[in-house]
Design a protein around this motif. Sequence first.
Motif, PDB file in Angstrom:
ATOM      1  N   UNK A  26       0.579  -1.134   0.073  1.00 51.41           N
ATOM      2  CA  UNK A  26       0.174  -0.097   0.009  1.00 51.41           C
ATOM      3  C   UNK A  26       0.856   1.216   0.009  1.00 51.41           C
ATOM      4  N   UNK A  27       2.129   1.297   0.444  1.00 49.08           N
ATOM      5  CA  UNK A  27       2.785   2.435   0.507  1.00 49.08           C
ATOM      6  C   UNK A  27       4.317   2.195  -0.079  1.00 49.08           C
ATOM      7  N   UNK A  28       4.287   1.772  -1.277  1.00 49.54           N
ATOM      8  CA  UNK A  28       5.422   1.281  -2.066  1.00 49.54           C
ATOM      9  C   UNK A  28       6.415   2.630  -2.113  1.00 49.54           C
ATOM     10  N   UNK A  29       5.894   3.768  -2.109  1.00 49.87           N
ATOM     11  CA  UNK A  29       6.531   4.827  -2.512  1.00 49.87           C
ATOM     12  C   UNK A  29       7.260   5.341  -1.095  1.00 49.87           C
ATOM     13  N   UNK A  30       6.618   5.178   0.192  1.00 43.56           N
ATOM     14  CA  UNK A  30       7.477   5.085   1.441  1.00 43.56           C
ATOM     15  C   UNK A  30       8.473   4.274   1.539  1.00 43.56           C
ATOM     16  N   UNK A  31       8.271   3.162   1.126  1.00 44.48           N
ATOM     17  CA  UNK A  31       9.217   1.834   1.413  1.00 44.48           C
ATOM     18  C   UNK A  31      10.321   2.283   0.604  1.00 44.48           C
ATOM     19  N   UNK A  32      10.247   2.615  -0.725  1.00 48.56           N
ATOM     20  CA  UNK A  32      11.262   3.056  -1.636  1.00 48.56           C
ATOM     21  C   UNK A  32      12.036   4.013  -1.020  1.00 48.56           C
ATOM     22  N   UNK A  33      11.531   5.242  -0.579  1.00 50.35           N
ATOM     23  CA  UNK A  33      12.541   6.255   0.133  1.00 50.35           C
ATOM     24  C   UNK A  33      13.562   5.695   1.448  1.00 50.35           C
ATOM     25  N   UNK A  37      16.803   0.953   5.133  1.00 50.10           N
ATOM     26  CA  UNK A  37      16.495   0.692   6.446  1.00 50.10           C
ATOM     27  C   UNK A  37      15.894  -0.704   6.353  1.00 50.10           C
ATOM     28  N   UNK A  38      14.738  -0.951   5.296  1.00 49.17           N
ATOM     29  CA  UNK A  38      14.034  -2.015   5.044  1.00 49.17           C
ATOM     30  C   UNK A  38      14.989  -3.159   5.006  1.00 49.17           C
ATOM     31  N   UNK A  39      16.019  -2.765   3.934  1.00 54.82           N
ATOM     32  CA  UNK A  39      16.884  -3.984   3.717  1.00 54.82           C
ATOM     33  C   UNK A  39      17.719  -4.584   4.700  1.00 54.82           C
ATOM     34  N   UNK A  40      18.209  -3.442   5.706  1.00 54.33           N
ATOM     35  CA  UNK A  40      19.286  -3.486   6.553  1.00 54.33           C
ATOM     36  C   UNK A  40      18.752  -4.330   7.553  1.00 54.33           C
ATOM     37  N   UNK A  41      17.327  -4.013   7.943  1.00 46.24           N
ATOM     38  CA  UNK A  41      16.559  -4.993   8.808  1.00 46.24           C
ATOM     39  C   UNK A  41      16.486  -6.211   8.394  1.00 46.24           C
ATOM     40  N   UNK A  42      15.987  -6.597   7.397  1.00 50.02           N
ATOM     41  CA  UNK A  42      15.545  -7.543   6.332  1.00 50.02           C
ATOM     42  C   UNK A  42      16.803  -8.777   6.640  1.00 50.02           C
ATOM     43  N   UNK A  43      17.956  -7.969   6.118  1.00 47.83           N
ATOM     44  CA  UNK A  43      19.063  -8.878   6.021  1.00 47.83           C
ATOM     45  C   UNK A  43      19.639  -9.295   7.433  1.00 47.83           C
ATOM     46  N   UNK A  44      19.638  -8.531   8.559  1.00 43.64           N
ATOM     47  CA  UNK A  44      20.035  -8.897   9.880  1.00 43.64           C
ATOM     48  C   UNK A  44      19.107  -9.936  10.177  1.00 43.64           C
ATOM     49  N   UNK A  45      17.859  -9.728  10.418  1.00 43.06           N
ATOM     50  CA  UNK A  45      16.808 -10.929  10.573  1.00 43.06           C
ATOM     51  C   UNK A  45      17.192 -12.177   9.884  1.00 43.06           C
ATOM     52  N   UNK A  46      17.160 -12.108   8.703  1.00 46.75           N
ATOM     53  CA  UNK A  46      17.064 -13.258   7.394  1.00 46.75           C
ATOM     54  C   UNK A  46      18.345 -14.134   7.949  1.00 46.75           C
ATOM     55  N   UNK A  47      19.785 -13.285   8.091  1.00 52.66           N
ATOM     56  CA  UNK A  47      21.018 -13.918   8.191  1.00 52.66           C
ATOM     57  C   UNK A  47      20.874 -14.758   9.600  1.00 52.66           C
ATOM     58  N   UNK A  48      20.546 -14.282  10.644  1.00 55.21           N
ATOM     59  CA  UNK A  48      20.569 -14.739  11.951  1.00 55.21           C
ATOM     60  C   UNK A  48      19.509 -15.772  12.163  1.00 55.21           C
ATOM     61  N   UNK A  49      18.211 -15.606  11.549  1.00 54.91           N
ATOM     62  CA  UNK A  49      17.410 -16.754  11.640  1.00 54.91           C
ATOM     63  C   UNK A  49      17.798 -17.985  10.593  1.00 54.91           C
ATOM     64  N   UNK A  50      18.246 -17.816   9.704  1.00 52.53           N
ATOM     65  CA  UNK A  50      18.668 -18.977   8.739  1.00 52.53           C
ATOM     66  C   UNK A  50      20.059 -19.646   9.038  1.00 52.53           C
TER      67      UNK A  50
END
Length: 377
Positions: A26-33, A37-50
């Motif tokens: 719903x807020x793709x422009x906001x996520x893009x801006x 931050x979104x990528x860094x959090x996702x990388x941190x969580x994904x690496x540690x969980x995997x």
Amino acid sequence: MFDTLKPIVNLIYLICLVGLPLLITRHRDFVSRHKVLFISVAVFVLYHEVHLYLVMGELSKDYLKHLALLLYFSSLSLYGFCRITLYVSVLMGSLLAAGMAGVAYFPAGGRVGLGFNPNVLGLILAVLSALNLACFLQEESRLRYAFILTFLAVALAALTTGSRNVWLIELFLVAILVIRLLRMSTIGIKGVATLMGVGVLAALVTPGVAGKRMDSTLKEIQQITQGKLNTSLGYRIQMIDMGMELFQLRPVFGAGKDKSVQLELLQPMIDDKGYTRRAIKNFDHFHNGFIDELAKFGLMGFGSLAFLFLGIMRTAFQLRTALATGCLLGVYLIGAVGDSPLSNSRPEILLVFLVPLVLCLQKYRVLSAEPFRRRQE
């Protein structure tokens, strides 16, 4: 998996599981801006969980909750929040925490824990003092001066925990406060001297715990020079040394969090140097946040953690809250020198929920118009 999670963590995970996909669509422009931050959090969580799933065969409760940082930041940034409610909560919470620490300290004069380990309570109070400082730095009205008083009150409360690590953190925060006050024409040198004088006089009221900790530290150093490592500092030296050994043995991906695997890898070192296995069995971390990450998750894990902090700071510069956010992150970075803040659930969950709040402090006056425009369209 859900049976192993505490109810609050389980709830956070479910909210993120439902909320994040809706947010992204719903807020793709906001996520893009704020994609860094979104990528860094996702990388941190994904690496540690995997990593934990491959090594221990289970999903961990410790890292999934970091997804809430993204959802909370997005909600505050897009829809805003009430300034008065925030300020009243911070001021009252700070006075309550300082009061409880004072009531617990003055009858006996020992280290204050309030039901927690004193080191953990010290970190919690240090985070609270950083939040007061962040509110002072971002607020422009006279109300900001109230946060100086609550900052000093919470900082003194943190000193009563007797955590040597927290003393370093509070020195860092006080230095930031003094530098900022010196740059304000309405305060000046006389105002800074007055405030610091009040702070010093208040600190003199609580010399007992500081004096005892200094005496015990000097005694421990003397014992360490004699080769005795069965003290608080001695255990820390052993854990840091063993953590570095694990990193050298498995530098890329680390040795994981399984203590049996850690002990098996460290047994030759333990036998050679006469270390105790209790340094591993009795603690969940290596008493240094950087070494703890390197030992358990290797360079890849350390890189993902550094990327997370860089992503937060980049967003802070975008939103003009860099100094306030830096104060909060500084608590965790300095705290990682002699402890491991992100290995304890309480300071960790504070990071998840307070970082988005501090990031958005500059935006409290005006709600984002983007959602309302879309409704009208």
